[in-house]
Design a protein around this motif. Structure first.
Motif, PDB file in Angstrom:
ATOM      1  N   GLN A   1      21.678  36.102  49.880  1.00  0.00           N
ATOM      2  CA  GLN A   1      21.937  36.906  48.697  1.00  0.00           C
ATOM      3  C   GLN A   1      23.438  37.031  48.445  1.00  0.00           C
ATOM      4  OE1 GLN A   1      20.414  40.852  48.976  1.00  0.00           O
ATOM      5  NE2 GLN A   1      20.925  41.395  46.870  1.00  0.00           N
ATOM      6  N   THR A   2      23.816  36.867  47.192  1.00  0.00           N
ATOM      7  CA  THR A   2      25.227  36.976  46.821  1.00  0.00           C
ATOM      8  C   THR A   2      25.710  38.418  46.994  1.00  0.00           C
ATOM      9  OG1 THR A   2      25.032  35.175  45.218  1.00  0.00           O
ATOM     10  CG2 THR A   2      26.907  36.666  44.976  1.00  0.00           C
ATOM     11  N   LYS A   3      26.811  38.579  47.713  1.00  0.00           N
ATOM     12  CA  LYS A   3      27.384  39.902  47.925  1.00  0.00           C
ATOM     13  C   LYS A   3      28.354  40.223  46.799  1.00  0.00           C
ATOM     14  CE  LYS A   3      25.334  40.547  51.892  1.00  0.00           C
ATOM     15  NZ  LYS A   3      24.269  41.568  52.058  1.00  0.00           N
ATOM     16  N   HIS A   4      28.363  41.497  46.393  1.00  0.00           N
ATOM     17  CA  HIS A   4      29.186  41.947  45.269  1.00  0.00           C
ATOM     18  C   HIS A   4      30.390  42.719  45.801  1.00  0.00           C
ATOM     19  CE1 HIS A   4      29.191  43.848  40.968  1.00  0.00           C
ATOM     20  NE2 HIS A   4      30.272  43.145  41.229  1.00  0.00           N
ATOM     21  N   ILE A   5      31.576  42.225  45.493  1.00  0.00           N
ATOM     22  CA  ILE A   5      32.820  42.835  45.961  1.00  0.00           C
ATOM     23  C   ILE A   5      33.568  43.450  44.792  1.00  0.00           C
ATOM     24  CG2 ILE A   5      35.094  42.344  46.963  1.00  0.00           C
ATOM     25  CD1 ILE A   5      33.795  40.143  48.608  1.00  0.00           C
ATOM     26  N   LEU A   6      34.098  44.643  45.009  1.00  0.00           N
ATOM     27  CA  LEU A   6      34.973  45.289  44.033  1.00  0.00           C
ATOM     28  C   LEU A   6      36.412  45.107  44.490  1.00  0.00           C
ATOM     29  CD1 LEU A   6      35.559  47.091  41.574  1.00  0.00           C
ATOM     30  CD2 LEU A   6      35.217  49.093  43.057  1.00  0.00           C
ATOM     31  N   LEU A   7      37.220  44.433  43.680  1.00  0.00           N
ATOM     32  CA  LEU A   7      38.640  44.222  43.972  1.00  0.00           C
ATOM     33  C   LEU A   7      39.465  45.151  43.093  1.00  0.00           C
ATOM     34  CD1 LEU A   7      41.109  42.699  45.114  1.00  0.00           C
ATOM     35  CD2 LEU A   7      40.748  40.962  43.342  1.00  0.00           C
ATOM     36  N   ILE A   8      40.242  46.034  43.729  1.00  0.00           N
ATOM     37  CA  ILE A   8      41.099  46.969  42.998  1.00  0.00           C
ATOM     38  C   ILE A   8      42.543  46.632  43.338  1.00  0.00           C
ATOM     39  CG2 ILE A   8      41.565  49.384  42.473  1.00  0.00           C
ATOM     40  CD1 ILE A   8      38.884  50.114  43.696  1.00  0.00           C
ATOM     41  N   ASP A   9      43.232  45.950  42.424  1.00  0.00           N
ATOM     42  CA  ASP A   9      44.596  45.474  42.679  1.00  0.00           C
ATOM     43  C   ASP A   9      45.280  45.244  41.331  1.00  0.00           C
ATOM     44  OD1 ASP A   9      46.925  43.896  43.355  1.00  0.00           O
ATOM     45  OD2 ASP A   9      45.965  43.456  45.278  1.00  0.00           O
ATOM     46  N   ASP A  10      46.495  45.732  41.176  1.00  0.00           N
ATOM     47  CA  ASP A  10      47.188  45.624  39.890  1.00  0.00           C
ATOM     48  C   ASP A  10      47.862  44.269  39.692  1.00  0.00           C
ATOM     49  OD1 ASP A  10      49.091  46.166  41.870  1.00  0.00           O
ATOM     50  OD2 ASP A  10      50.490  47.002  40.401  1.00  0.00           O
ATOM     51  N   ASP A  11      47.802  43.382  40.669  1.00  0.00           N
ATOM     52  CA  ASP A  11      48.371  42.043  40.544  1.00  0.00           C
ATOM     53  C   ASP A  11      47.326  41.150  39.866  1.00  0.00           C
ATOM     54  OD1 ASP A  11      49.299  39.440  40.887  1.00  0.00           O
ATOM     55  OD2 ASP A  11      50.250  39.888  42.810  1.00  0.00           O
ATOM     56  N   ALA A  12      47.473  40.959  38.554  1.00  0.00           N
ATOM     57  CA  ALA A  12      46.462  40.229  37.783  1.00  0.00           C
ATOM     58  C   ALA A  12      46.328  38.778  38.250  1.00  0.00           C
ATOM     59  CB  ALA A  12      46.819  40.268  36.299  1.00  0.00           C
ATOM     60  N   GLU A  13      47.459  38.160  38.590  1.00  0.00           N
ATOM     61  CA  GLU A  13      47.403  36.766  39.031  1.00  0.00           C
ATOM     62  C   GLU A  13      46.651  36.647  40.354  1.00  0.00           C
ATOM     63  OE1 GLU A  13      50.434  33.031  40.059  1.00  0.00           O
ATOM     64  OE2 GLU A  13      51.222  34.952  39.336  1.00  0.00           O
ATOM     65  N   LEU A  14      46.952  37.552  41.291  1.00  0.00           N
ATOM     66  CA  LEU A  14      46.267  37.539  42.580  1.00  0.00           C
ATOM     67  C   LEU A  14      44.782  37.822  42.397  1.00  0.00           C
ATOM     68  CD1 LEU A  14      46.274  37.433  45.674  1.00  0.00           C
ATOM     69  CD2 LEU A  14      46.813  39.891  45.671  1.00  0.00           C
ATOM     70  N   ALA A  15      44.465  38.785  41.530  1.00  0.00           N
ATOM     71  CA  ALA A  15      43.061  39.130  41.282  1.00  0.00           C
ATOM     72  C   ALA A  15      42.280  37.924  40.758  1.00  0.00           C
ATOM     73  CB  ALA A  15      42.970  40.290  40.296  1.00  0.00           C
ATOM     74  N   GLU A  16      42.906  37.170  39.863  1.00  0.00           N
ATOM     75  CA  GLU A  16      42.243  35.990  39.312  1.00  0.00           C
ATOM     76  C   GLU A  16      42.036  34.925  40.385  1.00  0.00           C
ATOM     77  OE1 GLU A  16      42.830  32.677  35.714  1.00  0.00           O
ATOM     78  OE2 GLU A  16      44.237  34.351  35.925  1.00  0.00           O
ATOM     79  N   LEU A  17      43.060  34.711  41.213  1.00  0.00           N
ATOM     80  CA  LEU A  17      42.959  33.716  42.280  1.00  0.00           C
ATOM     81  C   LEU A  17      41.876  34.097  43.293  1.00  0.00           C
ATOM     82  CD1 LEU A  17      46.739  32.976  42.984  1.00  0.00           C
ATOM     83  CD2 LEU A  17      45.064  31.408  41.974  1.00  0.00           C
ATOM     84  N   LEU A  18      41.863  35.376  43.684  1.00  0.00           N
ATOM     85  CA  LEU A  18      40.878  35.814  44.658  1.00  0.00           C
ATOM     86  C   LEU A  18      39.465  35.764  44.091  1.00  0.00           C
ATOM     87  CD1 LEU A  18      42.610  38.831  46.449  1.00  0.00           C
ATOM     88  CD2 LEU A  18      42.330  36.490  47.268  1.00  0.00           C
TER      89      LEU A  18
END
Length: 237
Positions: free
Chosen positions: A2-19
């Motif tokens: 089953q696919t796990k759902h992760i919440l990413l809270i980070d103000d670095d938009a570029e890093l958020a997109e990469l992750l």
């Protein structure tokens, strides 16, 4: 799986997109928020398997998000901290985070930490399911009582507000009461990762458990054995 759902809270938009792209390639679903306030709202309104939480953010920082979630939240939290800032790491753990990872980090290291946390949660769920098929598991050691069917631990009749990691560490120590348990053993068996040099994660989690017990009973039940580890005392000393 089953696919796990992760919440990413980070103000670095570029890093958020990469992750988001990287974790998606590893079969994870990621919801990202670029500030602490929107992240807190998401964490409160939806169910996630894990939260990745940055420290330095606008509106609400990571510590303020942790405080708002409360120390007995059930979703595991992996803090993303500044490289070499031990104070941030310790404070995050004291406020209820399960683990931390210093920036900058390698994607594979982040993935390993995420999998270790989720593996630990999976093991606990399997153990609980097995226990529910038997008679209700209860354990009483030195005024501390565990009801694994409800995942509740009380001290002298008062329920303890524990995070998921604190619950696991305390039950692990209770099962081995009277024995010296090394920090390396706790890290490998509970945190599901090897203890690294200068890693104080176990120390802080055990300190949180000790503090919560002492708030109810002034008799210290956890003994620190310098250079060896910890002992949960079998009876009042």
């Amino acid at each position: 799986m089953q696919t796990k759902h992760i919440l990413l809270i980070d103000d670095d938009a570029e890093l958020a997109e990469l992750l988001t792209e990287y974790l998606a390639s590893e079969n994870f679903k990621v919801t990202s928020c670029l500030d602490g306030a929107s992240g807190l709202a998401k964490a409160s309104d939806e169910c996630f398997d894990l939260i990745l939480l940055d420290v330095m953010m606008p509106i609400l920082n990571g510590f303020e998000v942790l405080k708002a979630l409360g120390g007995n939240h059930k979703t595991p939290i992996l803090m993303l901290t500044a490289k070499g800032d031990d104070n941030d790491r310790i404070l995050g753990l004291e406020l209820g985070a399960d683990d931390y990872l210093a920036k900058p980090f390698k994607h594979r290291e982040l993935l390993a930490r995420i999998k270790a946390i989720l593996r630990r949660i999976s093991i606990v769920k399997a153990q609980n399911k097995a226990q529910l098929n038997k008679a209700t598991y209860q354990l009483a050691i030195n005024q501390v009582n565990v009801n694994q069917a409800t995942r509740e631990i009380s001290c002298r009749g008062h329920l303890l507000d524990l995070t998921g990691t604190e619950y696991l560490i305390l039950t692990y120590m209770l099962d081995r009461h009277g024995e010296v348990i090394s920090k390396a053993d706790i890290s490998e068996q509970v945190l599901q990762r090897k203890l690294s040099l200068y890693d104080r994660t176990v120390d802080v989690h055990v300190g949180n458990v000790r503090r919560k017990l002492l708030a109810i009973d002034p008799v210290d039940k956890i003994k620190t054995v310098r250079g060896a580890g910890y002992v949960f005392l079998a009876g009042e000393q």
